[in-house]
Design a protein around this motif. Structure first.
Motif, PDB file in Angstrom:
ATOM      1  N   LEU A   4       0.962  -1.345  -0.080  1.00  0.00           N
ATOM      2  CA  LEU A   4      -0.187  -0.048  -0.044  1.00  0.00           C
ATOM      3  C   LEU A   4       0.758   1.223  -0.043  1.00  0.00           C
ATOM      4  O   LEU A   4       1.855   1.167   0.346  1.00  0.00           O
ATOM      5  N   GLY A   5       0.330   2.299  -0.427  1.00  0.00           N
ATOM      6  CA  GLY A   5       0.913   3.485  -0.680  1.00  0.00           C
ATOM      7  C   GLY A   5       0.692   4.351   0.897  1.00  0.00           C
ATOM      8  O   GLY A   5       1.741   5.118   1.318  1.00  0.00           O
ATOM      9  N   HIS A   6      -0.267   4.024   1.545  1.00  0.00           N
ATOM     10  CA  HIS A   6      -0.663   4.907   2.664  1.00  0.00           C
ATOM     11  C   HIS A   6      -2.036   4.437   3.156  1.00  0.00           C
ATOM     12  O   HIS A   6      -2.522   3.588   2.559  1.00  0.00           O
ATOM     13  N   ARG A   7      -2.458   4.828   4.330  1.00  0.00           N
ATOM     14  CA  ARG A   7      -3.768   4.712   4.682  1.00  0.00           C
ATOM     15  C   ARG A   7      -4.373   6.271   5.206  1.00  0.00           C
ATOM     16  O   ARG A   7      -3.635   7.050   5.404  1.00  0.00           O
ATOM     17  N   ASP A   8      -5.765   6.243   4.770  1.00  0.00           N
ATOM     18  CA  ASP A   8      -6.356   7.320   5.010  1.00  0.00           C
ATOM     19  C   ASP A   8      -5.936   8.559   4.168  1.00  0.00           C
ATOM     20  O   ASP A   8      -5.394   8.175   2.922  1.00  0.00           O
TER      21      ASP A   8
END
Lengths: 265, 349
Positions: free
Chosen positions: B119-123
Motif C-alpha cells: 500500500l502507499g498509505h492509509r487514509d
C-alpha cells in the motif's frame, strides 16, 4: 551639412510607430488587467505585479533560464525536423501529381488531429524522455510546412516553367533555378506559421513527465496549490518568446532571394 | 544560394548551442556522476505529487542521504492518465508505480498482468465543502455537485459508501470529474458544492480559509486505501530483489514518517522542496493537522480491505468484478509490521 533634419525626424517617427505605439497598447493591457482583477475581487487570478514577482522568483531559483532553454531545445529540434521533412515532401507532392493523389488524403486525415490527442501515443512510443515532446512538436509543425510547400508548387505561374524550359532548363536545374525560388515566399509563410504552432504546442508537449520547460512550469504550478502567478508567468514568458520567434522568422522575408516571387502576389 | 547555406549553418549552430545548453542545465551532462550510480537502468517508479505517494520520495531521499545514491528512479507525473500510459506502454523503464487501487484492479480485469505488492498509505482523503455553505451532514449533499478526481478514484468509492449510509445514490447528486489541482479554485468560486480528493488539495482550501471538512476518510472508513504500489509480473520474475528492496524501503520510510511529528514535518520540507515543488507549509499542514489525517503504517495488502473495495466498486459500477484478490495482489513482498526496520535518519539542520 552633416545634419539631415529628415533623418532625425524619420528616426523619431520610426521609434514612435514601432516601439511607442505597441508599448502604449501593452501598458493599456496591463492596466486593464490590473483593474479587472481588482474589480472582480478575486484573489485567485494574479495581478500583473504578482506575475512579475513570480517571474523574479523563478529567476532567483535559477529555473527561468533552465525552463526556457528546455522548451527552446524541444521546439528547435521538433521544428527543425519538421522543416527538413516537410519542405522536400511538400515540394515533391506539389510537383508529382500521382504522389499528391496518393499521399494528400493521409496528410489531410492526420493534419487536424490535436497534439494533445497524440500524448498517449508519444508516451507509448518514446516514454518520458525529451523525444516524446519533440515528436509532438514535430507532428504539429510538419503539416503546415508540407501543405504550404505543396500549394506553392501547385499554384506556381506556369509561365515561369514554360519560360525556363524554353531556355533549356530541365530536371534538377529547373527545380533549383526556378521552382524552388518561386515557391520560397509561400514556404516561408508556412514555416512561420509552423513555428508559431510548434511554440503553441509546447504546453501540451510538456504535459508528459518531463521535468523542465515552460509548458511543464504551467502544469507544475497547478499542482503546487494556489500558484496561479506562476501559471500566468509561464503564459507570459511563452507569449514574449513567441513574439521574438515571429520577429526572427520575419527577417527571412526581407532577403531578396525570398522576395523573388512576390511580384505576382 | 549563399543565403541558404548561411541560414542552414546558423540553424545547425543554434541546434548545437541549444542542445549543449539543455544538456548542461537540465540533463546534468557535464556533472560528475556520483560513485556507485554507474549501473544498469535503475528501477523506474511512477508517482504524482500527493500525500498518497509520499513514501516514494521519502524513500528516495532517505536512501540518497544514507547511502549517497538512490537505488530506484522516481518518475514524477502530473496526473494518473500519463502515469498509467507510461506504466502500460514502457514497463521496462517503469515496471512499478504508485497508482489508484481501483485503477490497478481495473487494469488487471482488462488483462494487464500486474500485481499490487504494497500500500502507499492509509487514509488521507477528505470531503470538503465551502465554509459558508449549508452542507453540514452527508445527507445535505442531495442535489449538489461534487467533484471527484476521476472514474477510478477511491474518493468515488468513499462518496458512494457514505451516500449509501444516508439512503442516497449517485442519482441524487451530480458527480463531476475534475483534476484535483483545479478543485480548490472550483470550490472557492462556488462552481461546485463539494470536492474530494487526496491531499494536499483539500488542506489547501482550509489553509486559504474557504474550505470546511465535511468528513475525513479516517473518521468514516478507518484504514482507507487510495493508492497502492503496483508492479508488472514480468518485473517480479526478473527483478525480484530490486522490488523487495523497494517494498522494504517504502515500509521503512512509512514507519519513519509515522514515528514522530518531527519526522512528518521534516518530510514535508524535503519532499515539498525537492520532489513536489509545492509550498512546504501546505504539505506540513496536511501531514500534521491532524497527525493521523494520512498515515503510512499498516501497509500490507490485506484480503478483507481489497474485497471490500472490490465489492463496493462493483456496486458503484467502477469494476466488473472479474478479478479477485489472488489475481491482483502478490503479498509475498510486504513485511510484517514487527519486521520493519526504521532507519535512524535525522534531517541535518
Amino acid at each position: 551639412m552633416s545634419t539631415n533634419p529628415n533623418r532625425t525626424g524619420n528616426s523619431a517617427a520610426w521609434l514612435g510607430a514601432h516601439v511607442g505605439l505597441p508599448a502604449l497598447v501593452v501598458v493599456g493591457f496591463l492596466v486593464g488587467w490590473h483593474l479587472a482583477v481588482r474589480w472582480s475581487g478575486s484573489d485567485l487570478f494574479p495581478t500583473p505585479l504578482e506575475v512579475f514577482y513570480g517571474i523574479v522568483e523563478l529567476a532567483r531559483h535559477g529555473l527561468l533560464v533552465k525552463y526556457i532553454v528546455a522548451s527552446l531545445f524541444r521546439v528547435s529540434w521538433g521544428f527543425s525536423c519538421a522543416v527538413v521533412v516537410g519542405i522536400p515532401l511538400g515540394l515533391m507532392l506539389g510537383w508529382f501529381r500521382p504522389a499528391f493523389l496518393a499521399i494528400n488524403p493521409m496528410i489531410q486525415i492526420l493534419r487536424p488531429i490535436s497534439p494533445i490527442a497524440w500524448i498517449p501515443v508519444a508516451i507509448l512510443w518514446f516514454g518520458v524522455k525529451d523525444s516524446a515532446p519533440i515528436f509532438l512538436i514535430f507532428l504539429a509543425s510538419v503539416f503546415p510546412i508540407t501543405v504550404s510547400a505543396m500549394a506553392a508548387v501547385q499554384n506556381m505561374q506556369s509561365v515561369y516553367i514554360r519560360a525556363a524550359q524554353n531556355f533549356g532548363l530541365r530536371g534538377f536545374r529547373l527545380f533549383r533555378r526556378v521552382i524552388f525560388p518561386a515557391a520560397l515566399p509561400q514556404i516561408i509563410t508556412g514555416v512561420r506559421i509552423a513555428l508559431g504552432v510548434a511554440w503553441l504546442v509546447v504546453v501540451a508537449a510538456e504535459m508528459i513527465a518531463v521535468n523542465s520547460g515552460l509548458g511543464y512550469l504551467i502544469i507544475d504550478a497547478r499542482n503546487a496549490g494556489k500558484r496561479y502567478d506562476l501559471v500566468v508567468a509561464g503564459m507570459v514568458l511563452i507569449g514574449i518568446i513567441g513574439l521574438f520567434l515571429d520577429l526572427l522568422v520575419r527577417r527571412l522575408e526581407k532577403f531578396d532571394e525570398v522576395r523573388w516571387g512576390y511580384g505576382q502576389q | 544560394m549563399r543565403l541558404g547555406k548561411s541560414i542552414v549553418g546558423t540553424a545547425v549552430l543554434w541546434l548545437i548551442a541549444i542542445t549543449v545548453l539543455h544538456g548542461a542545465l537540465n540533463l546534468q551532462w557535464f556533472k560528475r556522476k556520483p560513485a556507485g550510480s554507474a549501473r544498469e537502468q535503475q528501477l523506474g517508479v511512477g508517482f504524482i505529487p500527493v500525500t498518497c505517494h509520499l513514501t516514494c520520495p521519502v524513500t528516495d531521499y532517505i536512501n540518497r542521504n544514507i547511502e549517497g545514491h538512490g537505488f530506484f528512479q522516481p518518475l514524477r507525473f502530473s496526473g494518473f492518465a500519463e502515469l498509467k500510459e507510461m506504466f502500460l506502454g514502457r514497463p521496462e523503464e517503469m515496471p512499478a508505480t504508485f497508482i489508484l487501487a481501483p485503477m490497478a484492479i481495473a487494469l488487471r480485469e482488462q488483462g494487464v498482468k500486474i500485481k499490487i505488492v504494497h500500500l502507499g498509505h492509509r487514509d488521507g482523503t477528505a470531503v470538503v465543502v465551502h465554509k459558508d455553505s449549508n452542507i453540514f451532514h452527508t445527507a445535505d449533499l442531495r442535489g449538489k455537485t461534487i467533484a471527484i478526481p476521476g472514474r477510478y478514484a477511491n474518493q468515488k468509492l468513499i462518496l458512494y459508501r457514505e451516500l449509501k449510509k444516508v439512503g442516497l445514490t449517485f442519482n441524487d447528486v451530480t458527480v463531476l470529474e475534475m483534476p484535483p489541482p483545479d478543485m480548490p479554485a472550483a470550490l472557492q468560486t462556488r462552481s461546485v458544492d463539494a470536492i474530494t480528493s487526496g491531499e494536499p488539495f483539500m488542506g489547501q482550501t482550509e489553509l486559504d480559509g474557504y474550505g470546511r471538512v465535511l468528513f475525513q476518510a479516517k473518521d468514516v472508513w478507518p484504514g482507507f486505501i487510495s493508492c497502492v504500489l503496483a508492479v508488472h509480473e514480468s518485473a517480479i520474475q526478473t527483478r525480484r530483489a530490486e522490488i523487495q528492496r523497494l517494498v522494504d524501503g517504502i515500509a521503512s520510510s512509512g514507519k519513519w514518517i509515522d514515528q514522530s511529528l518531527t519526522n512528518r514535518l521534516d518530510a514535508a520540507q524535503f519532499v515539498a522542496k525537492n520532489y513536489y515543488n509545492q509550498n512546504p507549509r501546505l504539505l506540513s499542514y496536511v501531514l500534521s493537522k491532524p497527525p493521523d489525517r494520512v498515515t503510512y503504517s499498516r501497509l500490507q495488502p490485506l484480503r478483507p480491505d481489497f474485497e471490500e473495495i472490490e465489492r463496493l466498486a462493483k456496486e458503484a459500477g467502477m469494476l466488473n468484478g472479474t478479478a479477485h484478490f489472488d489475481d491482483y495482489v502478490d503479498d509475498s513482498f510486504a513485511p510484517e509490521s514487527e519486521a520493519i526496520h526504521v532507519p535512524s535518519f535525522q534531517v541535518k539542520k
